[in-house]
Design a protein around this motif. Sequence first.
Motif, PDB file in Angstrom:
ATOM      1  N   VAL A 373       0.542  -6.394  -4.645  1.00 47.84           N
ATOM      2  CA  VAL A 373       1.652  -5.767  -3.917  1.00 47.84           C
ATOM      3  C   VAL A 373       1.260  -4.407  -3.339  1.00 47.84           C
ATOM      4  O   VAL A 373       2.115  -3.709  -2.790  1.00 47.84           O
ATOM      5  N   ARG A 374       0.013  -4.041  -3.451  1.00 43.46           N
ATOM      6  CA  ARG A 374      -0.428  -2.714  -3.007  1.00 43.46           C
ATOM      7  C   ARG A 374      -0.135  -2.494  -1.521  1.00 43.46           C
ATOM      8  O   ARG A 374       0.358  -1.438  -1.123  1.00 43.46           O
ATOM      9  N   THR A 375      -0.451  -3.484  -0.687  1.00 45.27           N
ATOM     10  CA  THR A 375      -0.231  -3.335   0.753  1.00 45.27           C
ATOM     11  C   THR A 375       1.241  -3.107   1.064  1.00 45.27           C
ATOM     12  O   THR A 375       1.598  -2.254   1.884  1.00 45.27           O
ATOM     13  N   GLU A 376       2.118  -3.860   0.397  1.00 46.52           N
ATOM     14  CA  GLU A 376       3.555  -3.694   0.608  1.00 46.52           C
ATOM     15  C   GLU A 376       3.999  -2.287   0.214  1.00 46.52           C
ATOM     16  O   GLU A 376       4.829  -1.670   0.896  1.00 46.52           O
ATOM     17  N   ILE A 377       3.467  -1.778  -0.904  1.00 43.19           N
ATOM     18  CA  ILE A 377       3.824  -0.432  -1.367  1.00 43.19           C
ATOM     19  C   ILE A 377       3.375   0.609  -0.354  1.00 43.19           C
ATOM     20  O   ILE A 377       4.114   1.547  -0.017  1.00 43.19           O
ATOM     21  N   GLU A 378       2.169   0.455   0.156  1.00 37.51           N
ATOM     22  CA  GLU A 378       1.647   1.425   1.134  1.00 37.51           C
ATOM     23  C   GLU A 378       2.496   1.423   2.404  1.00 37.51           C
ATOM     24  O   GLU A 378       2.768   2.475   2.989  1.00 37.51           O
ATOM     25  N   GLU A 379       2.925   0.252   2.822  1.00 43.46           N
ATOM     26  CA  GLU A 379       3.756   0.166   4.023  1.00 43.46           C
ATOM     27  C   GLU A 379       5.102   0.852   3.796  1.00 43.46           C
ATOM     28  O   GLU A 379       5.634   1.516   4.690  1.00 43.46           O
ATOM     29  N   LEU A 380       5.680   0.663   2.616  1.00 48.04           N
ATOM     30  CA  LEU A 380       6.944   1.314   2.314  1.00 48.04           C
ATOM     31  C   LEU A 380       6.806   2.830   2.295  1.00 48.04           C
ATOM     32  O   LEU A 380       7.703   3.544   2.753  1.00 48.04           O
ATOM     33  N   LEU A 381       5.687   3.326   1.782  1.00 48.41           N
ATOM     34  CA  LEU A 381       5.473   4.755   1.730  1.00 48.41           C
ATOM     35  C   LEU A 381       5.261   5.346   3.119  1.00 48.41           C
ATOM     36  O   LEU A 381       5.550   6.529   3.351  1.00 48.41           O
ATOM     37  N   ARG A 382       4.762   4.560   4.033  1.00 51.14           N
ATOM     38  CA  ARG A 382       4.564   5.032   5.407  1.00 51.14           C
ATOM     39  C   ARG A 382       5.832   4.958   6.242  1.00 51.14           C
ATOM     40  O   ARG A 382       5.908   5.518   7.330  1.00 51.14           O
TER      41      ARG A 382
END
Length: 383
Positions: A373-382
């Motif tokens: 889920v790392r990619t999803e988390i990074e997108e949410l933070l951006r």
Amino acid sequence: MATTAAAVEVPPAPETIVWLETPEALNQWLDRVSGLPLVLDTEFERVNTFHPIPGLVQLGAGSEFFLVDPGIAEQSDRFRSVLGDPGVIKLLYAMSEDLELFRHWLDLEPRGVIDLQIGAALAGAGFSVGYARLVEELFGETLDKTATRSDWLKRPLSEAQQRYAVEDIRFLEPLYRWVIPRLRERGLEQAMIEESARFAQEQSGQENPEQHYLKLRAGWTLKPTQQLALRELVLWREQQCRKLDRPRNRVLADPILIAIAERMPDTARALSGIDGLPPVVVRKYGELLVSLVNQARESGDASTLKRIAPPLTRDEQGVLKEIKKRFRKSAEVSGVPIELLAPRKRLEKVIQDRSVRDQAFFQGWRSKVLEPVRTEIEELLRS
């Protein structure tokens, strides 16, 4: 929910309680059990003091259990070296207060420590389960906790106190042997080691007197110069607590420190008008407290000051909610309690920093658990 550890053998309660009564006896025993995991616990008093006062050390290896007076333990160079040796496994349960005691009492940071409360959580026993409850669930034995709040500084200790002290370490190695195979099945054995070490390091870092003002979360609304004054006021209190060996609130409570920083009094008379500030404090420390405030006012340079973290904004709360869904998904897949995988305060810092890169929070064992889920988390933070 923990499952009964029927296959794990528990050493019987000793018929006679044995004390290691000299530093030499302690040294010799530690040499004899070199290479074995040590079980470790402490008892202490901390009612009217800032620092915990050591009352007893409990040590064991295999089926041997011993009690040690603090005066004997502190004379043992071997004991100190073993505590600081990362190559010697030390098994504890809910170890934060024990580690704090060793820092202040022996001026050392224990290494190679394993917190079996963390290990049990990773193994599926539940988050922050009490030692007595887990012992009863796994081994079917009920611990007598009546001596928990007894006086550990008096001598001689009662038979009940001594029995209680031994029982607090007798189940640690069996618990370790129950935890390890379950962690290996889940690929989380290293997680227990890493998280125990991280927890110990984090606990140590939180004791920096110059950074303690950051814990006064209610002070986030203060302006930069006021926070600069608050930092100096809190640092003074930390130094006084250590000097007088008194609890923080017995010197000056957090809300009063924040009120002083907010009002920025320039005279003792102005200081005395702050609600809740004891007159005796004004008489004894008034001029000093005003001088600390004035120094902050005259300095005026808060450009390098680390600010107290504000609560999350509404937008950040929304991001947090969405990110927690991803963490919860990873927690369910890995079997790691969400409270351990994503402690709220650490997760809030990630939200405020808006970055996963270089975040220690996402390194080590969490990196593997969160990879899907790392990619999803990074997108949410951006976002």
